[in-house]
Design a protein around this motif. Structure first.
Motif, PDB file in Angstrom:
ATOM      1  N   LEU A  60       0.829  -1.208   0.000  1.00 10.76           N
ATOM      2  CA  LEU A  60       0.000   0.000   0.000  1.00 10.76           C
ATOM      3  C   LEU A  60       0.863   1.257   0.000  1.00 10.76           C
ATOM      4  CD1 LEU A  60      -2.815   1.312   0.186  1.00 10.76           C
ATOM      5  CD2 LEU A  60      -2.565   1.202   2.677  1.00 10.76           C
ATOM      6  N   VAL A  61       1.839   1.315   0.891  1.00 11.18           N
ATOM      7  CA  VAL A  61       2.698   2.505   0.980  1.00 11.18           C
ATOM      8  C   VAL A  61       3.455   2.715  -0.325  1.00 11.18           C
ATOM      9  CG1 VAL A  61       4.749   3.450   2.126  1.00 11.18           C
ATOM     10  CG2 VAL A  61       2.893   2.487   3.489  1.00 11.18           C
ATOM     11  N   LEU A  62       4.020   1.656  -0.872  1.00 12.50           N
ATOM     12  CA  LEU A  62       4.758   1.784  -2.135  1.00 12.50           C
ATOM     13  C   LEU A  62       3.837   2.206  -3.276  1.00 12.50           C
ATOM     14  CD1 LEU A  62       7.048  -1.347  -1.778  1.00 12.50           C
ATOM     15  CD2 LEU A  62       7.821   1.027  -1.835  1.00 12.50           C
ATOM     16  N   SER A  63       2.645   1.642  -3.331  1.00 15.02           N
ATOM     17  CA  SER A  63       1.691   1.999  -4.395  1.00 15.02           C
ATOM     18  C   SER A  63       1.276   3.460  -4.308  1.00 15.02           C
ATOM     19  CB  SER A  63       0.438   1.119  -4.318  1.00 15.02           C
ATOM     20  OG  SER A  63       0.758  -0.211  -4.527  1.00 15.02           O
ATOM     21  N   ALA A  80      -5.199   0.958  -8.426  1.00 11.98           N
ATOM     22  CA  ALA A  80      -6.569   0.428  -8.528  1.00 11.98           C
ATOM     23  C   ALA A  80      -6.639  -1.013  -8.018  1.00 11.98           C
ATOM     24  CB  ALA A  80      -7.049   0.504  -9.981  1.00 11.98           C
ATOM     25  N   ILE A  81      -5.669  -1.827  -8.392  1.00  8.11           N
ATOM     26  CA  ILE A  81      -5.661  -3.229  -7.958  1.00  8.11           C
ATOM     27  C   ILE A  81      -5.442  -3.322  -6.451  1.00  8.11           C
ATOM     28  CG2 ILE A  81      -4.406  -5.423  -8.104  1.00  8.11           C
ATOM     29  CD1 ILE A  81      -3.927  -4.757 -11.100  1.00  8.11           C
ATOM     30  N   VAL A  82      -4.500  -2.571  -5.924  1.00  6.66           N
ATOM     31  CA  VAL A  82      -4.239  -2.598  -4.478  1.00  6.66           C
ATOM     32  C   VAL A  82      -5.484  -2.147  -3.709  1.00  6.66           C
ATOM     33  CG1 VAL A  82      -2.886  -1.564  -2.604  1.00  6.66           C
ATOM     34  CG2 VAL A  82      -1.735  -2.410  -4.664  1.00  6.66           C
ATOM     35  N   THR A  83      -6.167  -1.132  -4.196  1.00  6.36           N
ATOM     36  CA  THR A  83      -7.400  -0.673  -3.553  1.00  6.36           C
ATOM     37  C   THR A  83      -8.451  -1.783  -3.558  1.00  6.36           C
ATOM     38  OG1 THR A  83      -6.938   1.611  -4.184  1.00  6.36           O
ATOM     39  CG2 THR A  83      -9.235   1.079  -3.625  1.00  6.36           C
ATOM     40  N   MET A  84      -8.620  -2.452  -4.700  1.00  2.18           N
ATOM     41  CA  MET A  84      -9.580  -3.558  -4.777  1.00  2.18           C
ATOM     42  C   MET A  84      -9.210  -4.681  -3.814  1.00  2.18           C
ATOM     43  SD  MET A  84     -10.692  -3.972  -8.766  1.00  2.18           S
ATOM     44  CE  MET A  84      -9.097  -3.705  -9.539  1.00  2.18           C
ATOM     45  N   LEU A  85      -7.913  -4.975  -3.710  1.00  4.16           N
ATOM     46  CA  LEU A  85      -7.460  -6.033  -2.811  1.00  4.16           C
ATOM     47  C   LEU A  85      -7.760  -5.700  -1.350  1.00  4.16           C
ATOM     48  CD1 LEU A  85      -4.155  -6.943  -4.618  1.00  4.16           C
ATOM     49  CD2 LEU A  85      -6.044  -8.531  -4.136  1.00  4.16           C
ATOM     50  N   TRP A  86      -7.532  -4.463  -0.957  1.00  8.80           N
ATOM     51  CA  TRP A  86      -7.840  -4.060   0.417  1.00  8.80           C
ATOM     52  C   TRP A  86      -9.336  -4.150   0.677  1.00  8.80           C
ATOM     53  CZ3 TRP A  86      -5.150  -1.934   4.748  1.00  8.80           C
ATOM     54  CH2 TRP A  86      -3.756  -2.053   4.651  1.00  8.80           C
ATOM     55  N   LEU A  87     -10.140  -3.687  -0.265  1.00  6.97           N
ATOM     56  CA  LEU A  87     -11.594  -3.765  -0.094  1.00  6.97           C
ATOM     57  C   LEU A  87     -12.061  -5.214   0.016  1.00  6.97           C
ATOM     58  CD1 LEU A  87     -12.754  -0.951  -2.553  1.00  6.97           C
ATOM     59  CD2 LEU A  87     -12.909  -0.935  -0.038  1.00  6.97           C
ATOM     60  N   ARG A 120      -8.837 -12.543  -5.371  1.00  6.03           N
ATOM     61  CA  ARG A 120      -7.569 -12.000  -4.885  1.00  6.03           C
ATOM     62  C   ARG A 120      -6.382 -12.684  -5.560  1.00  6.03           C
ATOM     63  NH1 ARG A 120      -7.482 -11.633   1.535  1.00  6.03           N
ATOM     64  NH2 ARG A 120      -7.571 -13.884   1.272  1.00  6.03           N
ATOM     65  N   THR A 121      -6.505 -13.961  -5.828  1.00  6.80           N
ATOM     66  CA  THR A 121      -5.420 -14.688  -6.499  1.00  6.80           C
ATOM     67  C   THR A 121      -5.164 -14.086  -7.882  1.00  6.80           C
ATOM     68  OG1 THR A 121      -6.000 -16.694  -5.277  1.00  6.80           O
ATOM     69  CG2 THR A 121      -4.624 -16.971  -7.240  1.00  6.80           C
ATOM     70  N   VAL A 122      -6.222 -13.829  -8.624  1.00  5.12           N
ATOM     71  CA  VAL A 122      -6.090 -13.226  -9.961  1.00  5.12           C
ATOM     72  C   VAL A 122      -5.521 -11.813  -9.849  1.00  5.12           C
ATOM     73  CG1 VAL A 122      -7.414 -12.336 -11.938  1.00  5.12           C
ATOM     74  CG2 VAL A 122      -7.840 -14.657 -11.069  1.00  5.12           C
ATOM     75  N   LEU A 123      -6.020 -11.032  -8.906  1.00  2.71           N
ATOM     76  CA  LEU A 123      -5.552  -9.651  -8.772  1.00  2.71           C
ATOM     77  C   LEU A 123      -4.085  -9.578  -8.340  1.00  2.71           C
ATOM     78  CD1 LEU A 123      -8.693  -7.978  -7.157  1.00  2.71           C
ATOM     79  CD2 LEU A 123      -7.760  -7.547  -9.444  1.00  2.71           C
ATOM     80  N   TRP A 124      -3.672 -10.393  -7.368  1.00  2.00           N
ATOM     81  CA  TRP A 124      -2.265 -10.364  -6.955  1.00  2.00           C
ATOM     82  C   TRP A 124      -1.354 -10.927  -8.041  1.00  2.00           C
ATOM     83  CZ3 TRP A 124      -4.251 -10.961  -1.507  1.00  2.00           C
ATOM     84  CH2 TRP A 124      -3.924  -9.833  -0.743  1.00  2.00           C
ATOM     85  N   SER A 125      -1.861 -11.868  -8.822  1.00  2.00           N
ATOM     86  CA  SER A 125      -1.075 -12.381  -9.955  1.00  2.00           C
ATOM     87  C   SER A 125      -0.916 -11.296 -11.022  1.00  2.00           C
ATOM     88  CB  SER A 125      -1.745 -13.622 -10.554  1.00  2.00           C
ATOM     89  OG  SER A 125      -1.789 -14.667  -9.602  1.00  2.00           O
ATOM     90  N   ALA A 126      -1.996 -10.576 -11.300  1.00  2.00           N
ATOM     91  CA  ALA A 126      -1.941  -9.473 -12.265  1.00  2.00           C
ATOM     92  C   ALA A 126      -0.997  -8.375 -11.783  1.00  2.00           C
ATOM     93  CB  ALA A 126      -3.338  -8.900 -12.496  1.00  2.00           C
ATOM     94  N   LEU A 127      -1.041  -8.081 -10.501  1.00  2.00           N
ATOM     95  CA  LEU A 127      -0.158  -7.068  -9.931  1.00  2.00           C
ATOM     96  C   LEU A 127       1.306  -7.470 -10.101  1.00  2.00           C
ATOM     97  CD1 LEU A 127      -0.527  -4.355  -8.554  1.00  2.00           C
ATOM     98  CD2 LEU A 127      -0.599  -5.539  -6.369  1.00  2.00           C
TER      99      LEU A 127
END
Length: 138
Positions: A60-63, A80-87, A120-127
């Motif tokens: 989060l801090v780095l993003s 956007a992805i980090v925000t979605m992951l936190w939500l 979350r798996t798809v989003l962290w993989s995309a990130l």
């Protein structure tokens, strides 16, 4: 070491962690009795917090820092992805985990953890993928 490399290391950590959670940890919950799951789950969440919290806050801090200093395809999509992951984590997964800890699991909580965690798996993989692309292109 550049900020982009540090970010890639954090994203790599999450890639490894989320796939282990998705393929090993969450599916294993169904093999516990309700009582044993509640006992183990409290220990599991305590232990995994020492891995997850530093990674989540670092990411989060780095993003935010990268987005604040430069808006481009990478920082915008990353933020956007980090925000979605936190939500997702705090709106869906924390309540599911809390239901186990309170011995009041919702119906099929273990199956819900596995099925919903694919998001979350798809989003962290995309990130991870966009972080690799960012490092290679820079």
């Amino acid at each position: 070491m550049t900020l982009d490399i540090i970010r890639l290391l954090v994203d790599t950590g999450f890639l490894i962690l989320i796939w282990a959670v998705q393929l090993v940890i969450y599916p294993s919950f169904k093999f516990y009795t309700s009582k044993n799951l509640m006992i183990w789950h409290k220990e599991y969440t305590f232990r995994v917090t020492f891995i997850v919290l530093p990674l989540m806050f670092s990411q989060l801090v780095l993003s935010v820092y990268q987005f604040w200093h430069l808006q481009n395809w990478y920082t915008i999509s990353s933020m956007a992805i980090v925000t979605m992951l936190w939500l997702l984590t705090f709106l869906i997964f924390v309540p599911l985990h809390q239901s186990i800890d309170k011995a009041k699991p919702v119906n099929n909580v273990c199956q819900k953890l596995v099925s919903k965690n694919w998001m979350r798996t798809v989003l962290w993989s995309a990130l991870f993928i966009i972080s690799v692309i960012n490092v290679i292109s820079n």
